[in-house]
Design a protein around this motif. Structure first.
Motif, PDB file in Angstrom:
ATOM      1  N   ILE A   1       9.402  -3.169  -3.228  1.00  0.00           N
ATOM      2  CA  ILE A   1      10.540  -2.310  -2.880  1.00  0.00           C
ATOM      3  C   ILE A   1      11.157  -1.741  -4.142  1.00  0.00           C
ATOM      4  O   ILE A   1      11.429  -0.529  -4.240  1.00  0.00           O
ATOM      5  CB  ILE A   1      11.582  -3.098  -2.061  1.00  0.00           C
ATOM      6  CG1 ILE A   1      10.968  -3.578  -0.749  1.00  0.00           C
ATOM      7  CG2 ILE A   1      12.813  -2.237  -1.793  1.00  0.00           C
ATOM      8  CD1 ILE A   1      11.858  -4.522   0.027  1.00  0.00           C
ATOM      9  N   ALA A   2      11.381  -2.597  -5.132  1.00  0.00           N
ATOM     10  CA  ALA A   2      11.955  -2.141  -6.399  1.00  0.00           C
ATOM     11  C   ALA A   2      10.920  -1.411  -7.249  1.00  0.00           C
ATOM     12  O   ALA A   2      11.214  -0.364  -7.841  1.00  0.00           O
ATOM     13  CB  ALA A   2      12.507  -3.339  -7.173  1.00  0.00           C
ATOM     14  N   ARG A   3       9.697  -1.916  -7.302  1.00  0.00           N
ATOM     15  CA  ARG A   3       8.684  -1.334  -8.183  1.00  0.00           C
ATOM     16  C   ARG A   3       8.293   0.079  -7.778  1.00  0.00           C
ATOM     17  O   ARG A   3       7.935   0.909  -8.628  1.00  0.00           O
ATOM     18  CB  ARG A   3       7.442  -2.232  -8.190  1.00  0.00           C
ATOM     19  CG  ARG A   3       7.649  -3.535  -8.940  1.00  0.00           C
ATOM     20  CD  ARG A   3       6.610  -4.582  -8.596  1.00  0.00           C
ATOM     21  NE  ARG A   3       5.255  -4.139  -8.892  1.00  0.00           N
ATOM     22  CZ  ARG A   3       4.167  -4.865  -8.621  1.00  0.00           C
ATOM     23  NH1 ARG A   3       4.308  -6.057  -8.037  1.00  0.00           N
ATOM     24  NH2 ARG A   3       2.969  -4.405  -8.918  1.00  0.00           N
ATOM     25  N   LYS A   4       8.379   0.370  -6.474  1.00  0.00           N
ATOM     26  CA  LYS A   4       7.990   1.700  -5.992  1.00  0.00           C
ATOM     27  C   LYS A   4       9.181   2.548  -5.548  1.00  0.00           C
ATOM     28  O   LYS A   4       8.990   3.695  -5.138  1.00  0.00           O
ATOM     29  CB  LYS A   4       7.014   1.561  -4.819  1.00  0.00           C
ATOM     30  CG  LYS A   4       5.680   0.907  -5.181  1.00  0.00           C
ATOM     31  CD  LYS A   4       4.779   0.875  -3.957  1.00  0.00           C
ATOM     32  CE  LYS A   4       3.436   0.250  -4.278  1.00  0.00           C
ATOM     33  NZ  LYS A   4       2.533   0.253  -3.095  1.00  0.00           N
TER      34      LYS A   4
ATOM     35  N   LEU B   1       0.795  -1.233   0.000  1.00  0.00           N
ATOM     36  CA  LEU B   1       0.000   0.000   0.000  1.00  0.00           C
ATOM     37  C   LEU B   1       0.826   1.281   0.000  1.00  0.00           C
ATOM     38  O   LEU B   1       0.286   2.356  -0.288  1.00  0.00           O
ATOM     39  CB  LEU B   1      -0.911   0.015   1.234  1.00  0.00           C
ATOM     40  CG  LEU B   1      -1.937  -1.115   1.357  1.00  0.00           C
ATOM     41  CD1 LEU B   1      -2.731  -0.967   2.650  1.00  0.00           C
ATOM     42  CD2 LEU B   1      -2.867  -1.147   0.158  1.00  0.00           C
ATOM     43  N   ILE B   2       2.099   1.202   0.326  1.00  0.00           N
ATOM     44  CA  ILE B   2       2.902   2.418   0.484  1.00  0.00           C
ATOM     45  C   ILE B   2       3.051   3.154  -0.845  1.00  0.00           C
ATOM     46  O   ILE B   2       3.048   2.555  -1.925  1.00  0.00           O
ATOM     47  CB  ILE B   2       4.286   2.075   1.086  1.00  0.00           C
ATOM     48  CG1 ILE B   2       4.952   3.314   1.674  1.00  0.00           C
ATOM     49  CG2 ILE B   2       5.194   1.401   0.046  1.00  0.00           C
ATOM     50  CD1 ILE B   2       6.147   3.003   2.560  1.00  0.00           C
ATOM     51  N   ASN B   3       3.144   4.476  -0.761  1.00  0.00           N
ATOM     52  CA  ASN B   3       3.302   5.304  -1.957  1.00  0.00           C
ATOM     53  C   ASN B   3       4.690   5.139  -2.565  1.00  0.00           C
ATOM     54  O   ASN B   3       5.623   4.660  -1.916  1.00  0.00           O
ATOM     55  CB  ASN B   3       3.072   6.774  -1.603  1.00  0.00           C
ATOM     56  CG  ASN B   3       1.627   7.071  -1.239  1.00  0.00           C
ATOM     57  OD1 ASN B   3       0.712   6.373  -1.674  1.00  0.00           O
ATOM     58  ND2 ASN B   3       1.417   8.102  -0.436  1.00  0.00           N
ATOM     59  N   GLU B   4       4.819   5.582  -3.817  1.00  0.00           N
ATOM     60  CA  GLU B   4       6.139   5.572  -4.469  1.00  0.00           C
ATOM     61  C   GLU B   4       7.113   6.420  -3.655  1.00  0.00           C
ATOM     62  O   GLU B   4       6.754   7.463  -3.109  1.00  0.00           O
ATOM     63  CB  GLU B   4       6.033   6.108  -5.897  1.00  0.00           C
ATOM     64  CG  GLU B   4       5.401   5.122  -6.862  1.00  0.00           C
ATOM     65  CD  GLU B   4       5.695   5.484  -8.310  1.00  0.00           C
ATOM     66  OE1 GLU B   4       6.558   6.362  -8.545  1.00  0.00           O
ATOM     67  OE2 GLU B   4       5.049   4.886  -9.199  1.00  0.00           O
TER      68      GLU B   4
END
Length: 364
Positions: free
Chosen positions: A291-294, A261-264
């Motif tokens: 972690i990598a995607r955001k 759920l965390i933002n970029e």
């Protein structure tokens, strides 16, 4: 140089020792043994480079659970020996001194024994750095609402952890932060300090009573009971614009949910893993790809990496005035008697208390 209190010169000790390992089982009273040692401490026996401490307050902390695991959970072997006292952060008065830097009557915090008196040696050994913190003179003054016990809680390791953890996150006003275990010894400070810094603060706790206190006493913007509402549903309800920062005290499935759920460019500080303690199996994280995607940053936190905030008085200068003014409310559960430490330690790791759990051993 050797000095000591003139009378009495010989005192009795009571201590709590590690009787057995709990390993993957729950902790029980059988893992502890209470030892009464009559006339066991001679204050006149202090040697050069030694101190004898009269312990006043003892902090009960979840990390001590790892010392009841034979394999240690990453703790040093010296912390896990059987038939020796448990150790934890305490407030103590120096009652005998063999070191000119620490005169008799000085109040300190130190990693001390679960006992009435503790002998500290090796203070002149460069290979054994001291963890002694000499308390300011005003620590004795409880007239403004700051208790001496606060120096093992809001003004001690917990205060440092809250203050430095927010520094490590690099929080900015107007952003949203989620604090797990927000009514705990560290979390309750994190939420209130974050509010002071202009953040929108959401907290989780394990009972409706604790949630009510987060909203009414600590004035968080939102809070939920993770035992009666899913973390995912609660965070989506309370933070519709997402989470920018996560102050993680629990790890496990909560961390997994936040990663989703965390933002970029979100930031997470990993301070504790309560969900993995007391013999529980490690939780297999499934959302690490976020972690990598955001572009998420995750910081590991160890309090002794941040002791400069004690040395420069940042913790005392920031938090003490807020307690004195009533702008920060800090909940402590203080219980009398070193003999009762095992019972309260077990209750603490089973989530039965709100706030910081402290044993009062003696009056100043």
């Amino acid at each position: 140089m050797t000095s000591s209190l003139p009378s009495p010169s010989i005192v009795s000790n009571t201590r709590i020792v590690r009787a057995s390992y709990a390993n993957k089982s729950g902790v029980s009273l059988a893992n502890f043994r209470i030892e009464h040692l009559p006339d066991s401490i001679d204050l006149n026996s202090v040697q050069d480079g030694e101190l004898i401490l009269r312990n006043l307050y003892l902090s009960l902390d979840p990390y001590v659970r790892f010392t009841l695991d034979e394999t240690g959970g990453g703790t040093p072997a010296s912390w896990r020996q059987l038939n020796v006292p448990f150790y934890g952060l305490g407030v103590a008065e120096i009652v005998a001194s063999g070191h000119p830097k620490y005169p008799v009557g000085t109040l300190v915090t130190i990693n001390t024994g679960y006992e009435k008196y503790t002998r500290v040696s090796g203070l002149d050994d460069p290979d054994q750095p001291s963890d002694i913190r000499v308390l300011p003179a005003h620590a004795r003054d409880e007239s403004k609402g700051v208790r001496l016990s606060n120096y093992v809680s809001a003004l001690g390791m917990n205060g440092l952890t809250a203050y430095a953890g927010l520094k490590q996150l690099g929080v900015q006003p107007g952003k949203t932060i989620f604090v797990s275990s927000a009514s705990g010894a560290v979390g309750q400070l994190v939420g209130q300090l974050a509010k002071k810094q202009g953040l929108y603060v959401i907290g989780s706790a394990g009972s409706d009573e604790k949630v009510a206190a987060l909203l009414s006493e600590q004035h968080l913007d939102g809070a939920f009971n993770y035992k009666t509402e899913s973390t995912r549903d609660a965070l989506q309800r309370l933070a519709p614009k997402g989470i920018d920062y996560y102050y993680d005290n629990v790890g496990g499935f909560v961390l997994d949910t936040v990663l989703e759920l965390i933002n970029e460019h979100g930031r997470i500080v990993s301070v504790g893993m309560i969900s993995q303690e007391n013999g529980r199996e490690p939780y297999p994280l499934r959302n690490l790809s976020y972690i990598a995607r955001k572009g998420v940053h995750i910081f590991g936190f160890i309090y002794w990496h941040h002791l400069q905030y004690f040395a420069d008085d940042s913790v005392d200068n920031t938090i003490r005035p807020l307690i004195e003014s009533g702008e920060i409310v800090y909940r402590e559960s203080v219980f009398e008697g070193i003999e009762n430490a095992p019972e309260h330690f077990i209750n603490m790791i089973n989530g039965k208390y709100a706030g910081k759990v402290i044993i009062k051993i003696a009056d100043l």
